[in-house]
Enzyme design. Structure first.
Site: not given
Ligand code: NG1
Length: 445
Positions: A54-55, A149, A151-152, A187, A198
């Protein structure tokens, strides 16, 4: 084994199950009511759950997502001009119209059409003045759509499905990897500075597998990735905290900024560094000694360090550099260890890494919430649960749990009881079956 990206931007013969065939017919009928009769094509892009990593993606690190069965569809018809008319099967998402070009004006922040505008603008920058528009009807409604919203990654799925449709209608032959790269930049139109996970997962996922991706492109712009099977006799459960998050602005970009600040601070000692990934081979204590607990863009500028603030970050935004960098550093190591665990079929090890990842996200990256922590701790109390963590950007959304198949009924009961007792509502639970990549849906027989 690393995979190469040879398939064309996918055409999917889904062999639609009955309920999806019904969804298809309903979407076509709604399209004709909106835009009149004529030829229609339908595309889909799946949501994603990130197993671990993550991140790390905007730091050019490692990730391990998989595609959900929940997805977004779009029915489209090419237009002779460059207009895009957008409608949605859900009344909450009002229609929008724009003209494709290299600088498409944005709708107000948070408007759903901004993901489509971003996709169209990014493609238009590749193909100035030649793209045809389309009439489009988007369908991401429950129960088959991706909860927003949670996280998917519903926003990336929307970006991808619009780009896929526009590319197909304009006969643009992108490889999935190239299209993922464009969608990832598309995006940024909404203001966030996320990584490629993603969009890449939406376009390259494989049924029944997780996708291990090195998010650093090689000098040719290619990405290295591999598919990892889930441990036998184990399943993945998603528990939705019900707390909705939005990345647009705010905390997300502050995390991106902290990572960039760490890079700026390390560069005098490691001249080749462009992303945190570049110091992954160094011992952590050496890096920790070079990183202050916190800094600000102003302090970096006063030291003459090269730092680009992402949108929304000001000169005095406090950036907790050391803890944020420690999360990214340890998370990358956990993803590599997780791949090994999956190859060895070691569910216990994989689960332990997921739980460690949650604690790092909670303590070092500070992206958790009481609801997410409660779901993780409740899950871990059930025998047969191997590990649990928040998934996605954080600040809400879902928890992903790895559990032995036999533990699933008890796990679901326990989560429901404990969450309801503390928060007064039931957490939606979904058993997750890894799905396949985005593509065109052919008409059901
Ligand atoms: P989500 O969970 O879809 O908001 C975001 C970023 C990913 C990644 C994750 C954390 C976008 C489109 N998506 O995902 O690239 O950084 O957070 O791991 O910015």
């Amino acid at each position: 084994m690393p995979q190469t990206d040879t398939s064309p931007a996918a055409e999917t013969n889904d062999h639609l199950p009955r309920h999806q065939a019904e969804r298809y017919r309903r979407l076509l009928a709604a399209f004709e009511r909106t835009y009149g009769p004529g030829p229609i094509r339908v595309f889909r892009a799946p949501g994603r759950v990130n197993l671990i990593g993550e991140h790390t993606d905007y730091n050019h690190g490692f990730v391990m997502p998989l595609a959900l069965e929940q997805d977004v569809w779009v029915a489209v018809r090419a237009r002779a001009d460059a207009r895009v008319r957008l409608a949605n099967t859900e009344a909450a998402f009002p229609p929008a119209t724009f003209t494709i070009g290299p600088d498409i004006p944005a709708a107000e922040p948070g408007h759903w059409s901004n993901y489509a505008r971003g996709a169209a603008q990014r493609l238009a920058r590749e193909h100035p003045s030649t793209l045809r528009g389309m009439d489009a009807l988007v369908d991401g409604a429950a129960p088959w759509g991706i909860p927003r919203g949670s996280g998917l990654s519903s926003s990336s799925a929307l970006t991808v499905v619009i780009a896929l449709a526009l590319a197909a209608l304009n006969h643009l032959n992108y490889t999935p990897t190239r299209l993922a790269h464009l969608c990832h930049e598309a995006e940024w139109y909404t203001g966030t500075r996320g990584g490629i996970m993603d969009q890449f997962n939406a376009l390259l996922a494989r049924r029944g597998h997780a996708l291990f991706l090195d998010t650093r492109p090689d000098p040719n712009g290619d990405y290295h990735f591999a598919y990892a099977p889930l441990p036998a006799q184990h399943e993945i459960l998603l528990a939705d905290s019900g707390v909705r998050h939005r990345n647009v602005g705010g905390e997300f970009n502050r995390r991106v900024a902290a990572c960039r600040a760490a890079v700026a601070l390390l560069r005098p000692h490691f001249p080749h560094i462009t992303h945190l990934r570049d110091v992954q081979e160094q011992p952590w204590p050496r890096l920790a000694a070079l990183l202050p607990e916190q800094t600000t863009p102003r302090a970096l500028a006063e030291r003459g360090l090269d730092f680009e603030a992402p949108p929304g970050v000001t000169a005095d935004t406090v950036l907790k550099v050391r803890a944020r960098a420690r999360h990214v550093y340890t998370e990358n190591r956990r993803v590599l260890a997780a791949v090994e665990a999956m190859r060895a079929g070691d569910a216990a090890r994989l689960g332990a890494l997921m739980t460690e990842a949650h604690r790092s996200a909670r303590d070092d990256y500070e992206i958790s919430l009481p609801e997410l922590d409660a779901l993780v701790e409740s899950a871990l109390a059930v025998p047969g649960v191997r590990g649990a963590r928040l998934t996605g950007a954080g600040w809400g959304g879902s928890v992903v749990i790895l559990a032995h198949t036999d533990a699933m009924p008890r796990l679901q009961r326990h989560l429901t009881q404990t969450f309801q007792a503390r928060f007064g509502r039931r957490p939606p639970l979904t058993v997750c079956r890894p799905s396949h990549a985005a593509g065109e849906i052919l008409p059901p027989a």
